[in-house]
Scaffold this motif. Structure first.
Motif, PDB file in Angstrom:
ATOM      1  N   ARG A 111       0.826  -1.206   0.000  1.00  0.00           N
ATOM      2  CA  ARG A 111       0.000   0.000   0.000  1.00  0.00           C
ATOM      3  C   ARG A 111       0.865   1.263   0.000  1.00  0.00           C
ATOM      4  NH1 ARG A 111      -5.250   0.594   0.644  1.00  0.00           N
ATOM      5  NH2 ARG A 111      -6.523  -1.295   0.583  1.00  0.00           N
ATOM      6  N   ILE A 112       1.965   1.236   0.719  1.00  0.00           N
ATOM      7  CA  ILE A 112       2.853   2.396   0.725  1.00  0.00           C
ATOM      8  C   ILE A 112       3.491   2.599  -0.649  1.00  0.00           C
ATOM      9  CG2 ILE A 112       5.006   3.330   1.679  1.00  0.00           C
ATOM     10  CD1 ILE A 112       4.301   2.028   4.326  1.00  0.00           C
ATOM     11  N   ARG A 115       1.535   4.301  -5.483  1.00  0.00           N
ATOM     12  CA  ARG A 115       1.373   5.755  -5.533  1.00  0.00           C
ATOM     13  C   ARG A 115       0.023   6.173  -6.097  1.00  0.00           C
ATOM     14  NH1 ARG A 115       6.436   8.110  -4.885  1.00  0.00           N
ATOM     15  NH2 ARG A 115       5.207   9.949  -4.338  1.00  0.00           N
ATOM     16  N   ARG A 120      -4.212   7.410   1.024  1.00  0.00           N
ATOM     17  CA  ARG A 120      -2.788   7.642   1.305  1.00  0.00           C
ATOM     18  C   ARG A 120      -2.499   7.749   2.797  1.00  0.00           C
ATOM     19  NH1 ARG A 120      -0.741  12.219  -0.608  1.00  0.00           N
ATOM     20  NH2 ARG A 120      -2.685  13.266  -1.147  1.00  0.00           N
ATOM     21  N   LEU A 258      -2.090  15.285   3.080  1.00  0.00           N
ATOM     22  CA  LEU A 258      -2.922  14.370   2.293  1.00  0.00           C
ATOM     23  C   LEU A 258      -3.699  15.066   1.194  1.00  0.00           C
ATOM     24  CD1 LEU A 258      -4.303  12.129   5.192  1.00  0.00           C
ATOM     25  CD2 LEU A 258      -2.332  11.718   3.716  1.00  0.00           C
ATOM     26  N   CYS A 265       2.569   9.409   1.586  1.00  0.00           N
ATOM     27  CA  CYS A 265       1.744   8.350   2.154  1.00  0.00           C
ATOM     28  C   CYS A 265       2.103   8.298   3.640  1.00  0.00           C
ATOM     29  CB  CYS A 265       2.017   7.001   1.484  1.00  0.00           C
ATOM     30  SG  CYS A 265       1.082   5.630   2.207  1.00  0.00           S
TER      31      CYS A 265
END
Length: 623
Positions: A111-112, A115, A120, A258, A265
């Motif tokens: 997930r990190i 992009r 995020r 964000l 992230c």
């Protein structure tokens, strides 16, 4: 000839003025070198003349910062070095073994790395001891090796350099800015322009120190912000002092980091306390933005705990003549006793593996605790039993030493613990507001190495760490917040619980003795009113035995000439008036009056004198 010179001089002035007017903005004025090497001289054709009193002004290019001010240096002074994931203060920090939490770490890293994911913000919550910090440390190291770690900030309630919100934004800006020279210069510039930025709201700090410099560099030099390391990690948010400040940080992250044009992230870990729990609730402001992982509900740590002990016990087997003790049956018994709390097996291993102990014998002790307790305990019962037995063993060993006769192990340890967590003299200007171990020892009239001796059998739970370059700044460090929670909860600690009234009552008593015995020191004079007041605040309804002790202490102090010593001491008048505020309405004063009217008369004479003198000068604010 004179006329020729005058005409030439006027011509030079006119040409210089025209050149200055035609010079593009931002270019420096002509210098002597420019004049001497120019192919088109403004005196071209002139012959047989002399120049006198010619003044040439050289304008240096404008500077972008004040002389002598280094914005980056100012920023560095506001960061918390201990909060880094690879800080020396966290040298022994836990992390996931290579074959534990495999699926979870892969899910988080995926997930990190994605992009394009609209979510995020990653949040992981779980109970104390569920392995959040170990997981966060592992993710930080993997992000660093992948070149995507922008910043990592690890809160700790027991470290005064990283248990408040004040250094968070500066630390993040420092780490992110360190990845790009142009961004570093842009951040440095805004600090010079606004040197009090660190006193502004978190949102203002985050916007001015990070968001605006990033946009400026993007627009001025064409930096693609998505080429910067983008992972921002924050661990143990719940260990930051003040729920309102935790909420403020979450709001600042949402509003600044964000947004659509920022590349970050953010991964936050912590207990499900009020700030993060309400923010992630269905109607919370982060609910739609966050991918929320709840460790206690969705992930069973039993398998990881089993693998952890297997690996660790294998290495311990080389230290014992009887490696057969480390059996699968014993490992499984410890895993079941842990009830899903990774901190349990981690603490068990730490205690068993201490260098001065026999791993086999200590394993037998832990197994006996476990078997006596049975397997029906609630999640924290096993952890509480472990803490109880480790503390009792340390207490018995300490108090069995002849030189420690009369010393209360639990009281002394609780004093150091209180200092570590909140500062003994919080809310005052006293030097014990988050003091070193040596200052605590001085107040207690103990040896400078008394803390080292005190915790010699507690290294599985605590250690001594320093906040500065010298040993005198060292203090007690608690390895895990769950141990502090245990010590502060009367229902969990039971007979090991030490109430704040005893902590501050003992400290106040030590101060009174210091004042009488060490007349040349202002050290205890400054501290006593605060200790006495904190003892009252934390007392509620004071126990009769404690009340009798307090009365006798005041009478003995009065008869020993303590008030006269304070009156003659070279301390500010406001401090002396503080004795009136701390004592005048205290219930112990009436006890002194009924038991020893003479002592009461002496004491109140001085208290009223100091108050009147202080009021006479207008009650100036104490420094």
């Amino acid at each position: 000839m004179t006329l020729m010179l005058k005409n030439a001089s006027r011509k030079a002035q006119v040409m210089a003025q025209q050149r200055e007017e035609l010079r593009p903005s931002g270019r420096p004025a002509l210098t002597l070198a420019d004049i001497s090497t120019s192919s088109a001289s403004f005196l071209e054709g002139a012959q047989h003349f002399q120049m006198r009193d010619l003044n040439v002004t050289v304008n240096a290019p404008p500077t972008s910062r004040e002389p002598g001010v280094d914005g980056w240096k100012l920023l560095v002074e506001k960061i918390s070095r201990n909060a880094f994931h690879n800080s020396s203060a966290r040298y022994d920090t836990p992390k996931c073994d290579e074959d534990t939490r495999v699926e979870l770490t892969s899910e988080i890293m995926d997930r990190i790395m994605d992009r394009d994911n609209p979510q995020r913000l990653l949040c992981i919550t779980g109970a104390a001891g569920s392995g959040k910090s170990a997981l966060q440390q592992t993710i930080a190291e993997r992000c660093e090796s992948s070149g995507i770690l922008g910043s990592a900030y690890f809160f700790s309630s027991t470290d005064p350099t990283r248990n408040t919100i004040s250094t968070v934004v500066a630390t993040i800006a420092f780490q992110v800015g360190s990845h790009n020279r142009d961004l570093k210069q842009a951040i440095s510039k805004v600090v010079v322009q606004d040197p009090v930025i660190f006193d502004r709201s978190l949102r203002a700090q985050m916007d001015i120190l990070l968001v605006r410099p990033m946009k400026d560099v993007r627009d001025s030099v064409g930096l693609d912000l998505y080429t910067l390391p983008h992972a921002i990690l924050i661990d143990d948010l719940d260990e930051c002092q003040g729920e309102e400040r935790q909420e403020e940080l979450l709001n600042a992250i949402r509003e600044c980091l964000l947004t659509g044009d920022m590349p970050f992230c953010v991964f936050i870990a912590g207990r499900p306390e009020w700030a993060i729990r309400t923010a992630l609730a269905p109607n919370g402001h982060l609910h739609a933005l966050a991918y929320h992982i709840q460790l206690s509900e969705h992930y069973d740590a039993s398998g990881d705990m089993h693998r952890f002990l297997q690996r660790r016990f294998k290495s311990l087997s080389t230290r014992t003549p009887n490696p057969l003790s480390f059996t699968e049956r014993n490992i499984q018994a410890l895993v079941e006793a842990g009830s899903g709390q990774f901190i349990y097996v981690a603490t068990v291993y730490r205690w068993i593996s201490e260098r001065r102990a026999s791993p086999t014998e200590r394993l037998k002790i832990v197994l006996n605790w476990t078997l006596q307790r049975g397997q029906t305990a609630r999640p924290f019962q096993a952890l509480d039993q472990l803490y109880t037995n480790i503390l009792l063993n340390a207490k018995n060993a300490y108090e069995a030493v002849d030189t420690h006769s009369g010393r209360d192990f639990l009281l002394l340890f609780k004093i150091h613990h209180t200092n570590s967590v909140s500062g003994l003299a919080r809310g005052s200007s006293a030097i014990l507001d988050g003091c070193s171990k040596d200052e605590v020892a001085q107040c207690l009239d103990l040896e400078s190495d008394s803390l080292e001796v005190l915790i010699s059998d507690l290294h599985s739970l605590v250690s001594i760490q320093g906040t500065g370059p010298v040993a005198d700044n060292s203090y007690l460090h608690i390895h895990h917040k769950s141990f502090s929670d245990f010590l502060d909860d009367k229902e969990r600690a039971k007979d090991l619980f030490v109430p704040p009234t005893r902590v501050y009552g003992h400290l106040a008593s030590c101060c009174l003795l210091h004042i009488i015995q060490a007349e040349d020191s202002n050290f205890p004079i400054e501290l006593f009113p605060n200790f006495w007041r904190l003892g009252q605040v934390s007392a509620g309804r004071i126990d009769g035995r404690i009340e009798n002790t307090r009365i006798e202490q005041i009478i003995d102090f009065t008869q020993g000439g303590g008030w006269q010593i304070i009156d003659c001491a070279n301390v500010r008048l406001g401090l002396k008036a503080g004795y009136h505020r701390a004592l005048w309405h205290d219930s112990a004063i009436e006890g002194v009056k009924s038991r020893n009217p003479e002592a009461f008369e002496v004491m109140t004479t001085y208290l009223e004198k100091w108050k009147q003198e202080y009021d006479k000068i207008g009650g100036e604010t104490e420094e």
